[in-house]
Design a protein around this motif. Structure first.
Motif, PDB file in Angstrom:
ATOM      1  N   LEU A 237      34.422  30.191  50.985  1.00  0.00           N
ATOM      2  CA  LEU A 237      33.707  31.409  50.430  1.00  0.00           C
ATOM      3  C   LEU A 237      32.516  31.751  51.470  1.00  0.00           C
ATOM      4  CD1 LEU A 237      34.163  30.941  46.513  1.00  0.00           C
ATOM      5  CD2 LEU A 237      35.498  32.462  48.127  1.00  0.00           C
ATOM      6  N   ALA A 239      32.278  31.794  54.408  1.00  0.00           N
ATOM      7  CA  ALA A 239      32.674  32.362  55.693  1.00  0.00           C
ATOM      8  C   ALA A 239      32.994  33.746  55.202  1.00  0.00           C
ATOM      9  CB  ALA A 239      33.817  31.459  56.325  1.00  0.00           C
ATOM     10  N   GLY A 240      32.405  34.765  55.954  1.00  0.00           N
ATOM     11  CA  GLY A 240      32.654  36.099  55.603  1.00  0.00           C
ATOM     12  C   GLY A 240      33.571  36.690  56.961  1.00  0.00           C
ATOM     13  N   GLY A 241      33.933  37.578  56.553  1.00  0.00           N
ATOM     14  CA  GLY A 241      35.037  38.285  57.749  1.00  0.00           C
ATOM     15  C   GLY A 241      33.712  39.179  58.801  1.00  0.00           C
ATOM     16  N   ASN A 242      34.362  40.099  59.780  1.00  0.00           N
ATOM     17  CA  ASN A 242      33.786  40.786  60.294  1.00  0.00           C
ATOM     18  C   ASN A 242      33.789  42.383  59.901  1.00  0.00           C
ATOM     19  OD1 ASN A 242      32.819  42.343  62.672  1.00  0.00           O
ATOM     20  ND2 ASN A 242      33.787  40.712  63.957  1.00  0.00           N
ATOM     21  N   LEU A 243      32.752  42.768  59.455  1.00  0.00           N
ATOM     22  CA  LEU A 243      32.456  44.055  59.152  1.00  0.00           C
ATOM     23  C   LEU A 243      32.882  45.268  60.273  1.00  0.00           C
ATOM     24  CD1 LEU A 243      31.733  45.286  56.459  1.00  0.00           C
ATOM     25  CD2 LEU A 243      29.329  45.469  57.454  1.00  0.00           C
ATOM     26  N   VAL A 244      32.782  44.815  61.482  1.00  0.00           N
ATOM     27  CA  VAL A 244      32.949  45.791  62.592  1.00  0.00           C
ATOM     28  C   VAL A 244      34.427  46.030  62.492  1.00  0.00           C
ATOM     29  CG1 VAL A 244      33.006  46.058  64.943  1.00  0.00           C
ATOM     30  CG2 VAL A 244      31.173  45.007  63.770  1.00  0.00           C
ATOM     31  N   ASP A 245      35.348  44.920  62.032  1.00  0.00           N
ATOM     32  CA  ASP A 245      36.779  45.249  62.040  1.00  0.00           C
ATOM     33  C   ASP A 245      37.096  46.227  61.025  1.00  0.00           C
ATOM     34  OD1 ASP A 245      36.960  43.131  63.909  1.00  0.00           O
ATOM     35  OD2 ASP A 245      37.622  41.684  62.669  1.00  0.00           O
ATOM     36  N   LEU A 246      36.453  46.143  59.865  1.00  0.00           N
ATOM     37  CA  LEU A 246      36.560  47.088  58.754  1.00  0.00           C
ATOM     38  C   LEU A 246      36.498  48.562  59.369  1.00  0.00           C
ATOM     39  CD1 LEU A 246      37.168  47.861  55.759  1.00  0.00           C
ATOM     40  CD2 LEU A 246      34.603  47.527  55.504  1.00  0.00           C
TER      41      LEU A 246
ATOM     42  N   TRP B  21      30.902  53.416  50.098  1.00  0.00           N
ATOM     43  CA  TRP B  21      31.066  52.034  50.456  1.00  0.00           C
ATOM     44  C   TRP B  21      30.796  51.347  48.860  1.00  0.00           C
ATOM     45  CZ3 TRP B  21      33.269  50.955  54.619  1.00  0.00           C
ATOM     46  CH2 TRP B  21      33.065  51.917  55.510  1.00  0.00           C
ATOM     47  N   MET B  71      26.983  45.153  50.731  1.00  0.00           N
ATOM     48  CA  MET B  71      28.231  44.697  49.934  1.00  0.00           C
ATOM     49  C   MET B  71      28.651  43.197  50.285  1.00  0.00           C
ATOM     50  SD  MET B  71      30.867  47.740  51.442  1.00  0.00           S
ATOM     51  CE  MET B  71      31.083  46.915  53.022  1.00  0.00           C
ATOM     52  N   ILE B  73      31.570  40.638  51.836  1.00  0.00           N
ATOM     53  CA  ILE B  73      32.803  40.937  52.354  1.00  0.00           C
ATOM     54  C   ILE B  73      33.495  39.565  52.165  1.00  0.00           C
ATOM     55  CG2 ILE B  73      32.247  42.843  53.817  1.00  0.00           C
ATOM     56  CD1 ILE B  73      31.660  40.821  55.949  1.00  0.00           C
ATOM     57  N   ASP B  74      34.974  39.575  52.116  1.00  0.00           N
ATOM     58  CA  ASP B  74      35.595  38.365  52.085  1.00  0.00           C
ATOM     59  C   ASP B  74      35.960  37.925  53.533  1.00  0.00           C
ATOM     60  OD1 ASP B  74      37.636  40.149  53.164  1.00  0.00           O
ATOM     61  OD2 ASP B  74      38.660  40.139  51.098  1.00  0.00           O
ATOM     62  N   SER B  76      38.466  38.367  55.430  1.00  0.00           N
ATOM     63  CA  SER B  76      39.007  39.539  56.071  1.00  0.00           C
ATOM     64  C   SER B  76      38.145  40.517  56.353  1.00  0.00           C
ATOM     65  CB  SER B  76      40.272  40.117  55.608  1.00  0.00           C
ATOM     66  OG  SER B  76      39.927  40.734  54.438  1.00  0.00           O
ATOM     67  N   GLY B  77      36.907  40.393  56.131  1.00  0.00           N
ATOM     68  CA  GLY B  77      35.790  41.454  56.344  1.00  0.00           C
ATOM     69  C   GLY B  77      35.823  42.713  55.436  1.00  0.00           C
ATOM     70  N   ARG B  78      36.874  42.526  54.253  1.00  0.00           N
ATOM     71  CA  ARG B  78      36.936  43.598  53.359  1.00  0.00           C
ATOM     72  C   ARG B  78      35.623  43.528  52.377  1.00  0.00           C
ATOM     73  NH1 ARG B  78      41.524  46.572  53.910  1.00  0.00           N
ATOM     74  NH2 ARG B  78      42.400  46.301  55.985  1.00  0.00           N
ATOM     75  N   PRO B  79      35.241  44.467  51.801  1.00  0.00           N
ATOM     76  CA  PRO B  79      34.415  44.198  50.767  1.00  0.00           C
ATOM     77  C   PRO B  79      35.136  43.907  49.445  1.00  0.00           C
ATOM     78  CG  PRO B  79      34.706  46.803  51.225  1.00  0.00           C
ATOM     79  CD  PRO B  79      35.353  46.116  52.365  1.00  0.00           C
ATOM     80  N   LEU B  83      33.248  39.272  44.533  1.00  0.00           N
ATOM     81  CA  LEU B  83      32.468  38.458  45.136  1.00  0.00           C
ATOM     82  C   LEU B  83      30.994  38.854  44.876  1.00  0.00           C
ATOM     83  CD1 LEU B  83      34.218  37.347  48.291  1.00  0.00           C
ATOM     84  CD2 LEU B  83      34.095  36.158  46.265  1.00  0.00           C
ATOM     85  N   ALA B  99      26.870  41.810  53.291  1.00  0.00           N
ATOM     86  CA  ALA B  99      26.992  42.799  54.674  1.00  0.00           C
ATOM     87  C   ALA B  99      26.057  43.913  54.327  1.00  0.00           C
ATOM     88  CB  ALA B  99      28.445  43.135  54.927  1.00  0.00           C
TER      89      ALA B  99
END
Lengths: 312, 208
Positions: A237, A239-246, B21, B71, B73-74, B76-79, B83, B99
């Motif tokens: 948990l 580890a978060g993803g990449n906001l830039v991708d969003l 957001w 936010m 983010i998980d 995959s980078g989605r809010p 969480l 984020a």
């Protein structure tokens, strides 16, 4: 109940109540042994004397107090037994204080259940009921494990709970903290909101409503390993993803919608041109002291997408 | 500035549209490499989102006040609202990754920008924020409320934000300067905040 940790008596005034103390709590944490990584045997912590360069037994050790760097004085069990303390075998009640006195912060070390000897039961229950009825706590001193401790004695169900406390000079002053309370101004609206939050979360404390979830999860992992099952790796948990991708997804989605609009027979509402937007900024900033920059309201990727849209 | 509720998406060249957001609106106060994250009407929430402490490294100014949304983010980078709520319920919880999406700039160095229009503030914001994996300037489009609403809906967002490009920053109610537009007004419950558990009662007052 496990064996008694301590035997002695409550002393207050001329009253003596012989009793025993039992640990009221136990740690349920999962502990591990240290193994040699190559053979998986438990390693041993040996008592080693660097002077004689040999391993010795614990029976060959004595207690030493370091009174100066590298200088020790030996303290024997006889020395400890001869310490002139009134509280060596007694719980010496010093005073009674209101049980919920907020001015008496408690820094607790260990809690003990108290069990009176048969001969002291009546006096014990008398003391317990008086403390309960009057909402009082007895502040006492007691020696446990060669250390004199400050303690609080409280009614607890049909018995009493003795809680050893840190001495005042063992408690660090809050002055070491940077709190800046005199610099904080709390507005009435902020206080009202905080009070609402507290009110919303106020309830009766139920210890059973709380669980050590980490211990449960760790137990599951260990049980699976013991059973030879594959251990499911926990979701990382942290580890978060990449906001830039969003943002890229958003831009791609908008770009696709633009493409759909261009393909549609009905003309979509046109976005303003950069010139229109720049004019809006210039008009607004006319009275400002600073020089207004040309508009680029979105981020760089957005502007790229906008250029892509225009050049497509 | 507190947004007003609007009826639904619209197209207007005087407005700048971006996703609403799903997070905690905050003001990020950056001063001499120190950061304070003030949620609306609440104290500093930096303890809840400690990884945002590095935000000061992304602000290319000695002093700045940036409005934005925190936010969680998980992978995959989605809010992820779940969480986020876990984080808000316990400072010990480190689920996901916090984020920050910057949406407005109020002060930079010695310049107070609140008298300038949103478009101008936003332009300056893009210039001082060094974007990273968890720190970006919000993306948006002027004029195209319907398009943005459709894109936001695809991403699972319930609303879009509409800032009037020429509007100055207002403390308190924004009026027509800032609108919250539900993507699909008919699909949204009238008072979704009331479904939240009590622990989030205070946040139900925030325009999440």
């Amino acid at each position: 109940m496990a064996r008694a940790m301590w035997r002695g008596a409550i002393q207050f005034g001329l009253v003596t109540i012989p009793l025993k103390l039992y640990l009221a709590t136990e740690s349920k944490g999962i502990s591990f042994n240290m193994l040699h990584a190559t053979c998986l045997n438990r390693i041993q912590m040996r008592t080693y004397c660097p002077f004689h360069e040999e391993t010795i037994s614990r029976g060959d050790t004595v207690k030493g107090f370091e009174y100066a760097p590298g200088q020790y004085v030996v303290v024997t069990d006889d020395d400890l037994a001869s310490v002139p303390l009134k509280t060596v075998r007694s719980i010496e009640i010093e005073q009674f204080v209101p049980a919920r006195d907020g001015g008496v912060p408690r820094f607790a070390k260990q809690a003990y259940y108290v069990e009176p000897d048969p001969i002291g039961r009546k006096a014990f229950q008398l003391l317990r009921s008086v403390l309960a009825d009057q909402g009082l706590t007895a502040i006492a001193k007691v020696v446990i494990k060669d250390r004199e401790a400050l303690a609080a004695l409280d009614p607890f169900g049909s018995t009493m709970l003795l809680t050893t406390l840190y001495w005042p000079d063992e408690v660090r002053p809050v002055g070491e903290l940077s709190l800046g309370e005199d610099q904080v101004e709390i507005k009435p609206a902020e206080r009202a909101m905080a009070e609402q939050l507290v009110a919303a979360m106020t309830g009766e404390f139920d210890a059973n409503a709380h669980r050590d979830e980490y211990r449960d999860a760790l137990s599951s992992v260990i049980e699976a390993k013991v059973a030879g099952r594959e251990v499911a790796a926990p979701v990382p948990l942290e580890a978060g993803g990449n906001l830039v991708d969003l943002m890229a997804v958003l831009e791609a989605s908008v770009a696709a919608l633009h493409a759909e609009k261009r393909a549609a027979p009905v003309a979509a509402v046109a976005a303003p041109t950069d010139e229109q937007l720049a004019a809006a900024v210039a008009a607004e900033a006319a009275g400002a002291s600073e020089t207004a920059a040309p508009l680029a309201g979105a981020g760089p990727a957005s502007r790229r997408a906008e250029r892509r849209r225009k050049t497509a | 500035m507190r947004p007003a509720d609007g009826p639904g998406p619209f197209d207007d060249p005087d407005y700048f549209f971006e996703p609403w957001w799903p997070g905690v609106p905050v003001l990020a106060f950056v001063e001499e490499h120190h950061l304070r994250l003030q949620a609306e009407e609440l104290a500093d929430v930096l303890g809840t989102f400690p990884e945002l402490g590095a935000l000061v490294e992304h602000v290319e100014a000695e002093r700045a006040v940036v409005e934005g949304v925190v936010m969680v983010i998980d992978r995959s980078g989605r809010p992820d609202q779940r969480l986020l709520h876990r984080r808000l319920a316990s400072d010990e919880d480190r689920a996901g990754h916090a984020a920050f999406i910057a949406t407005d700039l109020l002060i930079v160095d010695d310049h107070r920008l609140t008298a300038r229009g949103f478009a101008s503030r936003r332009e300056r914001l893009s210039g001082i924020l060094q974007e990273g994996e968890w720190c970006v300037v919000s993306r948006g489009y002027p004029g195209e409320g319907h398009t943005l609403a459709a894109a936001a809906s695809e991403l699972g967002f319930a609303a879009v934000s509409a800032h009037r490009l020429a509007a100055r920053y207002r403390h308190g109610p924004a009026g027509d300067a800032w609108l919250r537009l539900p993507v699909d007004p008919g699909a949204l419950p009238a008072t979704p905040e009331r479904r939240l558990p009590p622990i989030l009662a205070v946040f139900s007052r925030l325009p999440l």
